[in-house]
Design a protein around this motif. Structure first.
Motif, PDB file in Angstrom:
ATOM      1  N   GLN A 176      43.520  42.162  49.358  1.00 10.49           N
ATOM      2  CA  GLN A 176      42.244  42.865  49.429  1.00 10.49           C
ATOM      3  C   GLN A 176      41.101  42.074  48.803  1.00 10.49           C
ATOM      4  OE1 GLN A 176      42.108  47.039  48.312  1.00 10.49           O
ATOM      5  NE2 GLN A 176      44.321  47.134  48.501  1.00 10.49           N
ATOM      6  N   ALA A 177      41.424  41.191  47.864  1.00  9.96           N
ATOM      7  CA  ALA A 177      40.395  40.405  47.187  1.00  9.96           C
ATOM      8  C   ALA A 177      40.823  38.946  47.153  1.00  9.96           C
ATOM      9  CB  ALA A 177      40.192  40.933  45.759  1.00  9.96           C
ATOM     10  N   SER A 178      39.845  38.066  47.073  1.00  9.92           N
ATOM     11  CA  SER A 178      40.169  36.634  46.979  1.00  9.92           C
ATOM     12  C   SER A 178      40.010  36.167  45.541  1.00  9.92           C
ATOM     13  CB  SER A 178      39.241  35.845  47.898  1.00  9.92           C
ATOM     14  OG  SER A 178      37.894  36.032  47.491  1.00  9.92           O
ATOM     15  N   MET A 179      40.559  35.000  45.286  1.00 10.34           N
ATOM     16  CA  MET A 179      40.442  34.415  43.954  1.00 10.34           C
ATOM     17  C   MET A 179      39.027  33.892  43.767  1.00 10.34           C
ATOM     18  SD  MET A 179      44.081  32.462  43.667  1.00 10.34           S
ATOM     19  CE  MET A 179      43.653  31.717  42.126  1.00 10.34           C
ATOM     20  N   THR A 180      38.567  33.876  42.526  1.00 11.31           N
ATOM     21  CA  THR A 180      37.230  33.369  42.223  1.00 11.31           C
ATOM     22  C   THR A 180      37.298  32.079  41.411  1.00 11.31           C
ATOM     23  OG1 THR A 180      37.121  34.767  40.262  1.00 11.31           O
ATOM     24  CG2 THR A 180      36.200  35.673  42.307  1.00 11.31           C
ATOM     25  N   ALA A 181      38.479  31.542  41.235  1.00 13.20           N
ATOM     26  CA  ALA A 181      38.668  30.283  40.509  1.00 13.20           C
ATOM     27  C   ALA A 181      39.794  29.509  41.192  1.00 13.20           C
ATOM     28  CB  ALA A 181      39.012  30.554  39.049  1.00 13.20           C
ATOM     29  N   ILE A 199      43.792  44.915  34.529  1.00 13.89           N
ATOM     30  CA  ILE A 199      44.154  45.263  35.908  1.00 13.89           C
ATOM     31  C   ILE A 199      43.023  44.844  36.847  1.00 13.89           C
ATOM     32  CG2 ILE A 199      44.549  47.172  37.508  1.00 13.89           C
ATOM     33  CD1 ILE A 199      46.086  48.545  35.179  1.00 13.89           C
ATOM     34  N   THR A 200      41.781  45.060  36.433  1.00 18.36           N
ATOM     35  CA  THR A 200      40.637  44.656  37.234  1.00 18.36           C
ATOM     36  C   THR A 200      40.624  43.148  37.431  1.00 18.36           C
ATOM     37  OG1 THR A 200      39.340  46.543  36.474  1.00 18.36           O
ATOM     38  CG2 THR A 200      38.102  44.670  37.345  1.00 18.36           C
ATOM     39  N   ASN A 201      41.026  42.385  36.427  1.00 23.61           N
ATOM     40  CA  ASN A 201      41.035  40.926  36.509  1.00 23.61           C
ATOM     41  C   ASN A 201      42.270  40.365  37.216  1.00 23.61           C
ATOM     42  OD1 ASN A 201      38.579  40.594  35.212  1.00 23.61           O
ATOM     43  ND2 ASN A 201      39.510  40.633  33.198  1.00 23.61           N
ATOM     44  N   SER A 202      43.157  41.237  37.670  1.00 29.48           N
ATOM     45  CA  SER A 202      44.363  40.795  38.358  1.00 29.48           C
ATOM     46  C   SER A 202      44.090  40.642  39.849  1.00 29.48           C
ATOM     47  CB  SER A 202      45.497  41.812  38.151  1.00 29.48           C
ATOM     48  OG  SER A 202      45.849  41.873  36.797  1.00 29.48           O
TER      49      SER A 202
END
Length: 116
Positions: A46-51, A37-40
């Protein structure tokens, strides 16, 4: 256990009817679920992609990047290093390192008219 390349997650510990369930086995399952869930990516932004965002290649009638209310409008990978821009299932432009190509000559005519 983390998700595989298809997005399927396996449960670390399974349990059989009539057997004793240890708290450590249950906690391990919850820890794995919490990690996934944290990696979703949250749907509300609320959060951006890191890849990289990797979409399906798609086609002119079903572009790899489209909209929930307009699934035949968007962007698809026409071929290596060439993107197709699609509206209503019809390709209206291709974009490559050579520039923008308009198969219907409408886009370029509109740009030329705006320049005059």
């Amino acid at each position: 256990m983390a998700r595989n390349g298809s997005g399927t997650m396996s449960v670390t510990n399974t349990f059989s009817s009539g057997t004793t369930i240890s708290s450590s086995a249950v906690n391990a399952n919850f820890s794995d679920v919490a990690s996934e869930i944290t990696n979703s990516l949250p749907r509300d932004g609320q959060a951006s992609m890191t890849a990289q965002f990797k979409a399906a290649a798609g086609t002119a009638t079903t572009p790899g990047i489209s909209f929930s209310t307009d699934t035949n409008t968007g962007i698809y990978s026409k071929s290596g290093d060439v993107m197709g821009l699609v509206v209503g299932g019809t390709e209206v432009a291709t974009i490559s390192s050579s520039g923008i190509t308009d198969p219907n000559s409408l886009l370029l005519v509109g740009i030329l008219r705006a320049q005059l």
